[in-house]
Design an enzyme around this catalytic site. Structure first.
Site, PDB file in Angstrom:
ATOM      1  N   CYS A  49      12.098 -45.187  -5.857  1.00 45.97           N
ATOM      2  CA  CYS A  49      13.086 -44.116  -5.993  1.00 45.97           C
ATOM      3  C   CYS A  49      13.293 -43.781  -7.473  1.00 45.97           C
ATOM      4  CB  CYS A  49      14.399 -44.574  -5.359  1.00 45.97           C
ATOM      5  SG  CYS A  49      15.797 -43.451  -5.662  1.00 45.97           S
ATOM      6  N   CYS A  99     -19.964 -51.242  -3.923  1.00 43.66           N
ATOM      7  CA  CYS A  99     -21.321 -51.440  -4.425  1.00 43.66           C
ATOM      8  C   CYS A  99     -21.336 -51.039  -5.903  1.00 43.66           C
ATOM      9  CB  CYS A  99     -22.315 -50.593  -3.631  1.00 43.66           C
ATOM     10  SG  CYS A  99     -23.986 -50.563  -4.343  1.00 43.66           S
ATOM     11  N   CYS A 103     -48.825 -59.455 -51.943  1.00 40.65           N
ATOM     12  CA  CYS A 103     -48.402 -59.997 -53.226  1.00 40.65           C
ATOM     13  C   CYS A 103     -47.064 -60.720 -53.104  1.00 40.65           C
ATOM     14  CB  CYS A 103     -48.302 -58.860 -54.241  1.00 40.65           C
ATOM     15  SG  CYS A 103     -47.806 -59.406 -55.875  1.00 40.65           S
TER      16      CYS A 103
END
Length: 620
Positions: free
Chosen positions: A199, A243, A325
């Site tokens: 309410c 699902c 290198c």
């Protein structure tokens, strides 16, 4: 109360005329190798009766396929459409309203408060009706009354209205239709909390029922409320779930305590009821959660960085070496030049330190143990990354193979339906074509669909065994050996089946007319399907038992069951698996009444004249 609740839900299952899709029950699952007499499941097999029965199925595949289907698909869940959910809601509301002699609106409020548990509503109501009424806001008498009033003042806008434009719930607090409509609309737009609307008077807890919603809400709000109402029946009920597949509107009603948690929706998506991840039997939910987190976490990125890069000695940013290198220059704004090996400043290097491709300083420091800790960390990261990559690649490969197999399976089917509905399928164009070419009735070609269903399921199982293997403790060597043996046997059997179904079938599809050896192909494919199922029965059973057949001494303890069909051999490839078996060494035991002999390695039933198994090519 718990047991009565389950009984009520079971009654609902029995009463509702739903389309039931069922999956694996405790032992009677996709791998229907469970024993009925309680004998111990094993990995050694000596039952020639089992082989005879197995290949009686092959000879009469079309007659027995429906029986096999019904055996596999034991009922333990129901797929519900929106119409089914609505009907169940109405049935539960009517049942409560009838038993408690209350209105349907009051019954729906009670059920929502008690999470749609009919038995709980009955128990609580008959234990203390007054307490339940106070809790849910079902008042027996109005709080305020205006018996002779012609006009009333709205408690929200404080305007005066004729009584026909004022509404109140059981408490009697008056509010005008306009304020009620605004209050209801705001509550509905705020979310599912509108289902427990009270309410508008702040001091009042009287419930607002669906009758008030239907009378005063707009059509749009009514539709929203109705969706919340339907969803609450699934989401508040511990026996039902939606699902998890994207865009799927089906729900699943699960029979709690019925064994396996694998569920297949009508949309064809298979998932685990417990964790709602994709179906992962026989691996437990905890392992799946860890594996999924690892696949998505940043930890593997950090491992890769640690294994393949070094931090700049100045700014500490990780750098990956991309040329030969050893002279490294950090990116701007740092631009620090250093040696890749020893991380020292390049200005301190030259010919005396070994040139551009070596560093004597590094070699000397390494021998002195200066770099031991860093090298050890880098090596550990590299090994961890390589191990993870090994398992992840195989997990992902089997996932993609399963997707391809699902696509091939759908070509064998008339419509896109779940894997568990194969016994209700109509013939596809592909099977019709094969039927016409080979002059075989479509009913005699179900062995092909059966093979593809087995491939799809086995790919799923095999995929998750790699997640299981990743988390199997390294120190449990005997268990790891036994696991790898069972996994290897199952995988090799699956590869033979997949190749036969995928490539050898094409010979008969592309033929210009019927081929004489089509019946031999039927026997081979059906036999491979059966043998592969046996291999995976062993694997699934072993993993679900935690590889308990391996004792503390590192040996495999197995007992024999006369009913257990299986493809496992205790000899193992490359010396894997130290299992002992109770299979008889006498070849006479493996010959049936028809003169066929059963292979000790794969249980295939061969004709008497052959000395090499037609299935696994092992000598008799």
């Amino acid at each position: 109360m718990e047991s009565e609740d389950e009984l009520d839900m079971q009654d609902a299952h029995d009463d509702d005329d739903q389309d039931v899709v069922s999956v694996d029950n405790d032992e009677d699952d996709f791998y229907s190798g469970g024993d009925d007499d309680g004998t111990t499941n094993t990995f050694a097999f000596d039952s020639d009766d089992a082989d005879v029965a197995d290949y009686e199925f092959i000879d009469n595949a079309s007659d027995d396929s429906d029986d096999i289907a019904s055996h596999r698909h034991q009922q333990n869940y129901t797929i519900l459409s929106e119409m089914d959910i609505h009907q169940r809601q109405e049935d539960d509301i009517m049942r409560v309203a009838t038993v408690l002699s209350i209105t349907k609106v009051a019954a729906s409020i009670l059920l929502r408060y008690h999470n749609w548990s009919v038995s709980k509503v009955h128990d609580e109501w008959f234990a203390d009706e007054e307490k339940v009424r106070r809790a849910v806001g079902l008042l027996e008498r109005p709080v305020v009354e205006y018996p002779n009033a012609r006009e009333l003042t709205c408690g929200i806008c404080f305007d005066t209205y004729p009584c026909d434009r004022i509404q109140a719930v059981a408490c009697g607090h008056p509010f005008c239709n306009s304020c009620w409509a605004g209050y209801i609309s705001t509550s509905i737009n705020d979310g599912p909390g509108c289902l427990m609307l009270r309410c508008p008077d702040p001091s009042c807890a009287a419930a607002v029922g669906q009758d008030m919603i239907n009378m005063l809400a707009s059509n749009e709000d009514k539709e929203k409320y109705s969706r919340y109402f339907i969803r609450s029946y699934i989401e508040d009920n511990r026996k039902t779930k939606w699902c998890p597949a994207p865009g799927c509107d089906y729900a699943v009603d699960f029979i709690v305590g019925s064994g396996t948690y694998d569920v297949t929706c009508r949309c064809s998506y298979s998932f685990c009821w417990s964790c709602t991840e994709e179906a992962h039997r026989p691996v437990d939910c905890g392992t799946v959660a860890k594996w999924i987190l690892k696949n998505s976490a940043e930890s593997e990125n950090m491992n890769w960085i640690l294994a393949n890069s070094k931090p700049c000695p100045k700014c500490k940013r990780p750098i990956e070496k991309n040329q030969g290198c050893m002279h490294i220059t950090c990116t701007p704004p740092c631009k620090f030049e250093f040696c890749w090996l020893c991380l020292g400043a390049w200005s301190d290097h030259g010919e005396r330190t070994g040139g551009f491709y070596a560093c004597n300083r590094y070699e000397t420091a390494k021998q002195e143990g200066v770099y031991d800790e860093a090298e050890k960390r880098r090596e550990m990261a590299k090994n961890s990354l390589e191990r993870y990559t090994h398992y992840y690649e195989r997990w992902a490969t089997n996932q993609s193979s399963r997707q391809k197999a699902l696509a091939d399976l759908q070509q064998m089917q008339a419509v896109h339906v779940s894997e568990n509905d194969y016994h209700r399928l109509l013939a596809s164009e592909l099977l019709e074509k094969l039927s016409d070419i080979q002059c075989q009735p479509v009913s005699q070609l179900k062995f092909i669909t059966e093979a593809w269903l087995q491939i799809v399921e086995c790919r799923r199982v095999l995929k998750w065994t790699y997640a299981y293997g990743y988390y199997l403790p390294e120190h449990e060597h005997a268990k790891r050996q036994f696991f790898e043996y069972l996994q290897g046997e199952a995988e090799s059997g699956l590869e033979r089946l997949h190749q036969c179904a995928e490539k050898e079938l094409q010979v008969y599809l592309n033929a210009e007319g019927p081929l004489k050896d089509f019946n031999e192909f039927r026997t081979k494919l059906a036999g491979l399907t059966s043998v592969t199922r046996n291999y995976f029965e062993n694997l699934v059973r072993a993993l679900e038992n935690g590889l308990s057949d391996v004792d503390s001494q590192g040996t495999c303890s197995v007992t024999t069951s006369s009913k257990n069909l299986g493809g496992g051999s205790s000899k193992g490839r490359g010396g894997r698996g130290k299992g002992t078996t109770s299979r008889s060494s006498s070849s006479n035991r493996n010959i049936d009444d028809a003169g066929r002999w059963s292979c000790e390695h794969c249980t295939f039933s061969n004709v008497k004249s052959t000395s090499i198994c037609l299935m696994c090519h092992q000598r008799r």
